[in-house]
Design an enzyme around this catalytic site. Structure first.
Site, PDB file in Angstrom:
ATOM      1  N   GLU A  10     -23.536  54.316 -22.123  1.00 57.77           N
ATOM      2  CA  GLU A  10     -24.086  53.335 -23.074  1.00 57.77           C
ATOM      3  C   GLU A  10     -24.861  54.040 -24.194  1.00 57.77           C
ATOM      4  O   GLU A  10     -24.780  53.643 -25.353  1.00 57.77           O
ATOM      5  CB  GLU A  10     -24.992  52.324 -22.359  1.00 57.77           C
ATOM      6  CG  GLU A  10     -24.270  51.448 -21.337  1.00 57.77           C
ATOM      7  CD  GLU A  10     -23.028  50.757 -21.882  1.00 57.77           C
ATOM      8  OE1 GLU A  10     -22.995  50.455 -23.090  1.00 57.77           O
ATOM      9  OE2 GLU A  10     -22.075  50.554 -21.097  1.00 57.77           O
ATOM     10  N   PHE A  37       0.829  -1.188   0.000  1.00 56.69           N
ATOM     11  CA  PHE A  37       0.000   0.000   0.000  1.00 56.69           C
ATOM     12  C   PHE A  37       0.875   1.254   0.000  1.00 56.69           C
ATOM     13  O   PHE A  37       0.637   2.207  -0.728  1.00 56.69           O
ATOM     14  CB  PHE A  37      -0.915  -0.014   1.220  1.00 56.69           C
ATOM     15  CG  PHE A  37      -1.759   1.218   1.340  1.00 56.69           C
ATOM     16  CD1 PHE A  37      -2.878   1.358   0.531  1.00 56.69           C
ATOM     17  CD2 PHE A  37      -1.421   2.233   2.206  1.00 56.69           C
ATOM     18  CE1 PHE A  37      -3.646   2.496   0.613  1.00 56.69           C
ATOM     19  CE2 PHE A  37      -2.180   3.374   2.288  1.00 56.69           C
ATOM     20  CZ  PHE A  37      -3.297   3.504   1.492  1.00 56.69           C
ATOM     21  N   GLN A  79       1.248   9.317  -5.733  1.00 51.91           N
ATOM     22  CA  GLN A  79       1.650  10.683  -5.421  1.00 51.91           C
ATOM     23  C   GLN A  79       2.588  11.236  -6.487  1.00 51.91           C
ATOM     24  O   GLN A  79       2.452  12.350  -6.950  1.00 51.91           O
ATOM     25  CB  GLN A  79       2.378  10.704  -4.073  1.00 51.91           C
ATOM     26  CG  GLN A  79       1.480  10.441  -2.899  1.00 51.91           C
ATOM     27  CD  GLN A  79       0.561  11.611  -2.633  1.00 51.91           C
ATOM     28  OE1 GLN A  79       1.008  12.734  -2.535  1.00 51.91           O
ATOM     29  NE2 GLN A  79      -0.725  11.351  -2.556  1.00 51.91           N
TER      30      GLN A  79
HETATM   31 ZN    ZN Z   1     -18.287  51.346 -22.964  1.00 50.43          ZN
END
Ligand code: ZN
Ligand code: ADP
Ligand code: MG
Length: 626
Positions: free
Chosen positions: A439, A135, A143
């Site tokens: 905008e 194990f 790992q």
């Molecule tokens: Zn703009």
């Protein structure tokens, strides 16, 4: 080509070491249990002694396990003795002269030696350290390989290819699942036909290309199309990604390539598909620092394998990349990946077809018009469109609806393009005002300038990192773009900046993205497209291929003097564009005010509402009918 022999020993060397470690450990733990196991505080006595003890009434109990007798005396001391194999304990004691009386007085227990418990007790002390050790080793290897599942640790050299079985009807993908890309499909139909009827081609002496390279932007369906070829031809499909060849152990990549080709040859006719081949196929000898040997060995092995199989082996190697420019030229020469299939970003018509495919299992409301969606999504790849339909479906499901509406889908465009809406993100009153004018500025310029794209939507609802946005996209996909278009685009981008200066007398951080976008257009105009009068038709920047084999650090192909001129030219384009933005907005100041005020009131204006609003001011919104 440096002829490096891949180190085949590596994969067995590791396994060998593991096995040696196990053997040593087993020997040690065996020795340990020999020494320790019987070192308890018990003495070995003979059967006659035992019999004498029983007769003397000194024995409290006898526990028999196998041939071993554990004797507990009345005074608590313990002894161990052994009996013969076949005879029973009572017979044995009688033979040694124990009287039936005394025998009856002694408690005798027989332990079941065939039971799991016994074996566990005998085996466990030896096995446990070994199991533990195994194990431990496994854990270390997992790992080292950077995580992942268990048994992978034992199969470094194997190809790990995912194989798609042609008989798996459910997972089978055909050309019908790939919308558009007609030229590419036609090219590949040849390959399909060869894989289906190889004899036909071999009889006539034709050589079918061994390698097909699919190139195109990310998400244009390269992987999908490769699977479709396999599905159409109904042959096994060995799928592996370039990066999966390369691991941290030297030689693994090359041995994986060998394994992959071996597997595929056994299954032929078959297709090998190496996705993202640029991970191993970059030009050799340009790397900075170490760590390229492994990649080069892998690439060499691919070249060797491709040279090593005959057309009669009915094997076709497909590969995909979105960086064909960085591939090693050895990969592209005849006999290797000599067929190239280019996948373009879908045009409007193809986008509609792709949307239809991905709307297939999604119930749409009757009035949904996917052609509108297609016209609003220039530049979207197939993958983008798929994710768009998915976002729309998620949105509908979250609101407990059974069908998708047009609005769900249109909203999803913006979500994919800019990010999710942030209704809760509250602007202050002044911020809202600035965003509304900003905008409105973009929108008015997009409408007023003849070469700019029409406005589809204006909103001051923040989304992603944008405070608001104006969606202006072309009616038809731009194929050849003109200088006039670019100049108008720059002016529209600067609209927000110009408005803030004009109305508020100050600028905010708002237009930073606008400035980046427009400066980039201006730079490309000057350095790539020869659109500057003073510098003339010279491309100062091609596709960057830098000495580091990647993007980022540009290679200068011009003198300092030219560099200064480029900067001056960019600056002059930006300044005159800003002036034009300012002048145009001054002309339509009333319209600007009207749009900004309306936005503050309703937050979002769709195309129709917007066009109606600006009409009284002598501005005509561009629509399809116009
Ligand atoms: Zn703009
Ligand atoms: P690439 O390999 O070119 O980066 P993929 O083939 O992985 O792109 O495409 C990603 C997803 O996008 C596909 O699974 C598919 O759902 C969708 N897609 C891309 N192009 C198309 C197309 N032409 N038709 C239908 N779906 C497409
Ligand atoms: Mg892919």
């Amino acid at each position: 080509m440096p002829d490096k022999k891949p180190m085949k020993g590596t994969r067995f060397g590791l396994l060998g070491q593991i096995i040696i470690a196990i053997i040593i450990f087993a020997a040690l733990s065996g020795l340990y249990s020999l020494l320790v196991g019987d070192k308890a505080k018990v003495t070995d006595i003979s059967l006659s002694q035992t019999a004498a003890m029983v007769n003397a009434g000194q024995v409290k109990s006898i526990v028999v396990s196998g041939n071993v007798l554990h004797i507990t005396a009345n005074d608590g001391s313990e002894d161990v003795s052994k009996k013969e194999d076949e005879s029973s304990i009572t017979d044995t004691l009688k033979n040694y002269g124990v009287t039936p009386d005394m025998l009856a007085k002694t408690s005798i227990t027989i332990e079941d030696t065939s039971g799991a418990g016994f074996w566990l007790l005998t085996v466990l002390p030896i096995a446990l350290p070994i199991i533990f050790m195994l194990f431990f080793l496994w854990f270390i290897f997992v790992q080292m390989r950077g995580g992942g599942g268990g048994m992978k640790a034992m199969s470094f050299g194997q190809s790990k290819a995912r194989v798609t079985d042609p008989d798996d009807k459910k997972k089978r993908i055909t050309f019908a699942d790939v919308a558009g890309n007609e030229e590419a499909k036609q090219e590949l139909a040849e390959i399909v036909d060869f894989l289906k009827n190889p004899q036909k081609y071999l009889d006539i002496g034709a050589k079918i290309p061994k390698g097909v390279l699919l190139t195109g932007n990310p998400g244009t369906g390269k992987t999908l199309l490769a699977r479709a070829v396999a599905g159409e031809a109904a042959v096994p499909f060995f799928h592996l990604s370039g990066s999966e060849f390369v691991e941290m152990f030297v030689g693994v990549g090359a041995s994986r390539v060998r394994d992959l080709f071996d597997q595929a040859k056994k299954a032929s006719p078959a297709i090998i598909f190496i996705d993202e081949i640029d991970a191993v196929g970059r030009s050799r000898g340009v790397g900075v620092g170490g760590g390229n040997d492994e990649r080069e060995q892998t690439l060499n092995q691919i070249l060797v394998e491709m040279d090593g199989f005959e057309p009669t082996e009915k094997l076709v190697v497909m590969a995909a990349t979105n960086r064909a420019d960085v591939l090693d030229s050895a990969l592209l020469r005849p006999g290797r990946f000599d067929r190239r299939v280019l996948l373009n970003l879908p045009d409007r018509k193809d986008r509609e077809l792709i949307l239809k495919i991905h709307a297939n299992e999604k119930p749409l409301e009757k009035n949904v018009d996917l052609s509108v969606v297609a016209s609003r999504t220039p530049g979207f790849s197939g993958a983008d469109l798929e994710s768009l339909m998915n976002e729309a479906a998620i949105f509908a499901a979250r609101h407990d609806r059974k069908t998708l509406t047009q609005k769900d889908i249109l909203d999803a465009i913006e979500k994919v393009m800019i990010g999710p809406e942030r209704k809760s993100h509250l602007h202050t009153k002044r911020e809202r005002e600035i965003v509304a004018y900003h905008e409105a500025g973009h929108a008015i310029l997009a409408t007023a300038l003849p070469h700019a794209d029409p406005v589809h939507k204006v909103t001051i609802v923040p989304r992603g990192s944008a405070g608001g946005y104006t969606m202006n996209i072309p009616l038809e996909d731009r194929k050849l773009e003109t200088k006039a278009q670019f100049l108008d685009d720059i002016v529209v981008s600067l609209g927000g900046y110009a408005v803030e200066k004009m109305i508020f007398g100050d600028v905010t951080t708002g237009p930073s993205n606008d400035l980046q976008v427009s400066t980039k257009i201006a730079r490309n105009m000057v350095t790539k497209w020869g659109m500057s009068e003073s510098l003339g038709p010279i491309a100062y920047e091609g596709t960057n291929r830098t000495m580091f084999g990647g993007e980022g650090i540009g290679q200068r192909e011009y003198s300092q003097d030219v560099e200064r001129k480029i900067d001056e030219e960019i600056s002059s384009i930006m300044k005159s564009s800003l002036q034009k933005a300012h002048d145009t907005l001054q002309t339509y100041k009333d319209a600007l005010e009207a749009v900004a005020k309306k936005l503050l009131e309703v937050e979002t204006l769709e195309q129709d509402e917007y066009n109606k609003l600006i009409k009284p001011f002598g501005l005509v919104g561009k629509t399809k009918d116009a």
